[in-house]
Scaffold this motif. Structure first.
Motif, PDB file in Angstrom:
ATOM      1  N   TYR A   1       2.922   8.889   8.730  1.00  0.00           N
ATOM      2  CA  TYR A   1       3.478   8.359   7.477  1.00  0.00           C
ATOM      3  C   TYR A   1       4.787   7.615   7.731  1.00  0.00           C
TER       4      TYR A   1
ATOM      5  N   GLY B   1       1.853   3.668  -8.379  1.00  0.00           N
ATOM      6  CA  GLY B   1       1.123   2.444  -8.077  1.00  0.00           C
ATOM      7  C   GLY B   1       0.729   1.691  -9.335  1.00  0.00           C
TER       8      GLY B   1
ATOM      9  N   GLU C   1      -7.011   1.771  -6.675  1.00  0.00           N
ATOM     10  CA  GLU C   1      -7.112   3.025  -5.935  1.00  0.00           C
ATOM     11  C   GLU C   1      -8.330   2.916  -5.025  1.00  0.00           C
TER      12      GLU C   1
ATOM     13  N   TRP D   1       5.700   4.927   2.118  1.00  0.00           N
ATOM     14  CA  TRP D   1       5.366   6.360   2.132  1.00  0.00           C
ATOM     15  C   TRP D   1       5.948   7.005   0.876  1.00  0.00           C
ATOM     16  N   ILE D   2       5.057   7.458  -0.001  1.00  0.00           N
ATOM     17  CA  ILE D   2       5.470   8.208  -1.183  1.00  0.00           C
ATOM     18  C   ILE D   2       5.447   9.681  -0.804  1.00  0.00           C
TER      19      ILE D   2
ATOM     20  N   THR E   1       3.564  -1.192   3.809  1.00  0.00           N
ATOM     21  CA  THR E   1       3.291   0.195   3.439  1.00  0.00           C
ATOM     22  C   THR E   1       4.549   0.925   2.979  1.00  0.00           C
TER      23      THR E   1
ATOM     24  N   ARG F   1      -1.724  13.840  -1.080  1.00  0.00           N
ATOM     25  CA  ARG F   1      -2.091  13.922  -2.490  1.00  0.00           C
ATOM     26  C   ARG F   1      -1.027  14.700  -3.255  1.00  0.00           C
TER      27      ARG F   1
ATOM     28  N   ALA G   1      -3.352   2.211  -3.558  1.00  0.00           N
ATOM     29  CA  ALA G   1      -3.094   3.618  -3.259  1.00  0.00           C
ATOM     30  C   ALA G   1      -4.279   4.148  -2.462  1.00  0.00           C
TER      31      ALA G   1
ATOM     32  N   LYS H   1       1.353   8.733  -5.807  1.00  0.00           N
ATOM     33  CA  LYS H   1       0.894   7.386  -5.444  1.00  0.00           C
ATOM     34  C   LYS H   1       0.201   6.677  -6.606  1.00  0.00           C
ATOM     35  N   SER H   2      -0.713   7.387  -7.257  1.00  0.00           N
ATOM     36  CA  SER H   2      -1.475   6.757  -8.340  1.00  0.00           C
ATOM     37  C   SER H   2      -0.588   6.395  -9.518  1.00  0.00           C
TER      38      SER H   2
ATOM     39  N   CYS I   1       0.839  -1.197   0.000  1.00  0.00           N
ATOM     40  CA  CYS I   1       0.000   0.000   0.000  1.00  0.00           C
ATOM     41  C   CYS I   1       0.872   1.244   0.000  1.00  0.00           C
ATOM     42  N   LEU I   2       0.537   2.179  -0.883  1.00  0.00           N
ATOM     43  CA  LEU I   2       1.241   3.456  -0.970  1.00  0.00           C
ATOM     44  C   LEU I   2       0.442   4.507  -0.212  1.00  0.00           C
TER      45      LEU I   2
END
Length: 304
Positions: free
Chosen positions: A269, A145, A158, A227-228, A225, A137, A204, A141-142, A132-133
């Motif tokens: 995070y 991912g 998502e 963290w981006i 997890t 925002r 994400a 992430k998207s 999981c990212l």
């Protein structure tokens, strides 16, 4: 007069078994081993299964292509599930199979309690295969991912899209209709659904999920997890690049608010298993770092 030089004949290396041959070899070994463990002769197994002794001998020698129906008879006679004959792993015993049946028949809340009780024994096993990212925002992430899922050959989901599909309306309407409390409830339910649906995936999630204690705890329990992260300036720039000018319009203190938000959530995070900083980096470079972290921490490995 010189002696003739003997020629060295090299034996060619055996060709590796293809998938079909390997499966037949596994099947042959399993049938022979289980038959001997149960103290059964081929004749007795033949009488119990209705499969001829000659056919059983061919099967154990890896020379027979047995039909599924006949194989089911052999499995029943050996008192194992048919899939136990087709895998190299040790077959599950009856108590484990009973527990599995009880688990599948239990209500969802009971299943969650069971998983929570077993997770401390091997927490990595419960998370294995799921990534999981997390992060604010605009961190990427998207984008990362989707590309990571493609590179790893596993689904990318998502969570907000999952919420939209369940509510049958776009996210802004979800927020307007259900409010923050309703959205967070739907978020927790969506997380439970995707956890149950996918053993291997890249997910994400929205940046604020870390502020929901129970939902975040479930996330950390079921997913590895990452963290981006990026700089506040790039967060703002990327959100605007997505066509959302709300963070800046009519709010001259937007950057200060973003910095405060990032500072407040940093300890949450930072609980992630790994971090990828995308500031001033190309998507390709950030993706390589993410894939390296997945490999380094063995996020897709099971049984560890």
């Amino acid at each position: 007069m010189s002696q003739p030089v003997a020629k060295v004949v090299q034996t060619p290396a055996p060709e590796p078994l293809d998938a079909g041959a390997k499966l037949i070899q596994t099947l042959a070994g399993k049938v022979a081993t289980l038959r001997k463990q149960r103290g059964l002769s081929r004749r007795v197994l033949s009488e119990m299964s209705g499969v001829s002794p000659r056919y059983l001998a061919q099967l154990e020698a890896g020379e027979g292509n047995i039909s599924v129906l006949l194989l089911q008879r052999v499995a029943s006679a050996l008192d194992v599930r048919i899939e136990a004959l087709l895998t190299e792993q040790t077959p599950l015993d009856h108590d484990v199979l009973r527990v599995a049946a009880l688990y599948h028949q239990a209500p969802e809340e009971v299943q969650q309690q069971v998983c929570s009780m077993l997770a401390p024994q091997n927490p990595r096993l419960l998370r294995a295969g799921r990534i999981c990212l997390i992060g604010l925002r605009g961190a990427g992430k998207s984008t990362l991912g989707a590309r990571a899922g493609e590179a790893l050959g596993i689904p990318f989901v998502e969570l907000n899209r999952e919420i939209e599909e369940a509510a049958d309306m776009p996210l802004p309407e979800v927020m307007a209709f259900y409010g923050e409390v309703g959205y967070r409830k739907m978020e927790a339910e969506a997380l439970e659904r995707v956890s149950a649906r996918h053993d291997r995936m890249v997910l994400a999630v929205a940046g604020g999920i870390v502020t929901e204690e129970d939902t975040f705890a479930h996330l950390l329990e079921r997913f590895h997890t990452v963290w981006i992260r990026t700089s506040p300036a790039e967060h703002m720039q990327r959100v605007r690049g997505q066509g959302d000018h709300r963070p800046m319009q009519g709010n001259p203190a937007a950057m200060a608010h973003l910095k405060d938000l990032l500072q407040a959530r940093t300890p949450l995070y930072a609980r992630a298993d790994a971090q990828v900083d995308t500031a001033n980096r190309t998507v390709g470079s950030s993706l390589n770092t993410l894939l390296a972290a997945v490999a380094k921490h063995q996020f897709l490995e099971t049984g560890r």
